[in-house]
Design a protein around this motif. Structure first.
Motif, mmCIF file in Angstrom:
data_model
loop_
_atom_site.group_PDB
_atom_site.id
_atom_site.type_symbol
_atom_site.label_atom_id
_atom_site.label_comp_id
_atom_site.label_asym_id
_atom_site.label_seq_id
_atom_site.Cartn_x
_atom_site.Cartn_y
_atom_site.Cartn_z
ATOM 1 N N LEU A 167 0.988 -0.933 0.055
ATOM 2 C CA LEU A 167 0.207 0.098 0.035
ATOM 3 C C LEU A 167 1.196 1.471 0.040
ATOM 4 N N GLU A 168 1.842 0.726 0.905
ATOM 5 C CA GLU A 168 2.274 2.923 0.914
ATOM 6 C C GLU A 168 3.398 2.369 -0.699
ATOM 7 N N ALA A 169 4.133 1.535 -1.425
ATOM 8 C CA ALA A 169 4.333 1.548 -2.429
ATOM 9 C C ALA A 169 3.960 2.233 -3.276
ATOM 10 N N VAL A 170 2.659 1.569 -3.250
ATOM 11 C CA VAL A 170 1.659 2.526 -4.304
ATOM 12 C C VAL A 170 0.556 3.737 -3.983
ATOM 13 N N GLY A 171 0.526 3.878 -2.575
ATOM 14 C CA GLY A 171 0.090 5.214 -2.237
ATOM 15 C C GLY A 171 -1.081 5.224 -1.741
ATOM 16 N N GLY A 172 -1.247 3.854 -2.176
ATOM 17 C CA GLY A 172 -3.119 2.842 -1.658
ATOM 18 C C GLY A 172 -3.651 3.586 -2.282
#
Length: 348
Positions: A167-172
């Motif tokens: 989730l952090e990697a794609v911004g949620g």
């Protein structure tokens, strides 16, 4: 629900539930409390009612869950924003998103632990198996069949566990999706495009058919605007990659065009154009209505509902699609709107 410390392989997870305070939330929480297996580290209820609604969230929180529950204001920003608020408030490695009208199964927590124990480090999410109960003594209505489609839907957040790192990697979630529609498919496509895997798990959750009036099928046409955004962000082939049904928008556009031709022809005094347009509109509307009536219970009320809404839906769908083209004309993958990190959490 047993304590997580009772088993050494218990996953560290949080549960995030966006809610408008529907009565079904109490049923969801009761099922969580009764589920056998390791308890979550926390449960974040994101109260997405308008900020000026200062009443307490109407939910019966079981005593065994009360120490785990935190409530965060969602400020009526929609389910995508509410889920972003929830997972950002939960530092646990895994976040399980639940809808506030689902019923986790009796062994849900144990099954979740099993789901998460077998995934590799490149797995970002694990989906539950969704069951939609239908009437055993009659054919389902149009609305019941629509809800039943959730059982085969991919990556829906009715019950979906996501790794926090992914989730952090794609911004949620992309908060340009204002409804509980396509925001989960968008997230899944972006996560897979980033190189992560999504898998189906073994845990089971029931998604009952919620009560609805006869106009619910008309209101759901607002999702055609969200499909425009999906195409802008993911390209025209997003339907296949998300394993999503294409729907009837091309036919709705044709039927609406025929109706418009009939009206314009009548106004301009062109009888042949008006007659041809009216005939095509009537044929298209009749075909649509019959396609919805045949598989249903065929009661007088259901037939009347299908007849009336089938006459309205093509134009409404077209209107939302056109509005989406205007609203998202400059949309791109880099234009995702997000909320600020969650604040103002409080315990019950």
């Amino acid at each position: 629900m047993t304590e997580a410390g009772e088993r050494t392989d218990a996953p560290e997870y949080a549960v995030v539930i966006p809610t408008l305070g529907r009565p079904s939330l109490s049923v969801t929480l009761k099922a969580l409390a009764d589920a056998k297996g390791p308890a979550p580290r926390r449960i974040v209820l994101v109260d997405d009612r308008p900020l000026d609604d200062c009443t307490a969230l109407p939910a019966d929180i079981p005593s065994e869950l009360a120490p785990l529950v935190e409530i965060a204001p969602g400020c009526s920003a929609g389910p995508a924003a509410a889920r972003n608020i929830g997972w950002r408030a939960a530092p646990e490695p895994w976040t399980v998103f639940l809808d506030d009208d689902v019923v986790p199964g009796p062994t849900w927590a144990d099954d979740l632990a099993a789901d998460l124990a077998v995934v590799g480090p490149d797995t970002a999410g694990v989906q539950a198996r969704i069951t939609v109960p239908l009437p055993p003594d009659r054919r389902p209505t149009d609305w019941e069949r629509t809800t039943a489609g959730l059982a085969a839907a991919r990556w829906i957040t009715a019950d979906m566990a996501y790794r926090r790192a992914a989730l952090e990697a794609v911004g949620g979630f992309d908060e340009r999706f204002p409804r509980a529609f396509r925001e989960d498919a968008d997230l899944a496509l972006r996560i897979m495009a980033a190189g992560w895997r999504l898998e189906a798990g073994s845990r089971r959750t029931v998604h009952p058919v919620r009560p609805a009036d006869r106009w619910v099928s008309v209101r759901t046409q607002a999702g055609n605007a969200d499909d425009v955004l999906m195409a802008k962000v993911h390209g025209r082939g997003w339907w296949a990659r998300a394993d999503a049904p294409r729907g009837r928008l091309p036919r709705h556009l044709a039927v609406t065009a025929a109706g418009a031709a009939a009206l314009l022809g009548a106004v301009a005094g062109r009888r042949r154009t008006a007659a041809a347009g009216a005939l095509l509109w009537l044929a298209g509307t009749a075909e649509f209505a019959l396609a919805r009536i045949r598989p249903g219970p065929r009661t007088p009320d259901e037939i009347a509902t299908m007849a009336v809404t089938s006459a309205v839906i093509p134009a409404v769908a077209t209107g939302h699609w056109l509005a989406g083209l205007v609203r998202h004309r400059s949309a791109a993958a880099s234009g995702r709107a997000t909320t600020a990190p969650a604040g103002n959490l409080w315990h019950v």
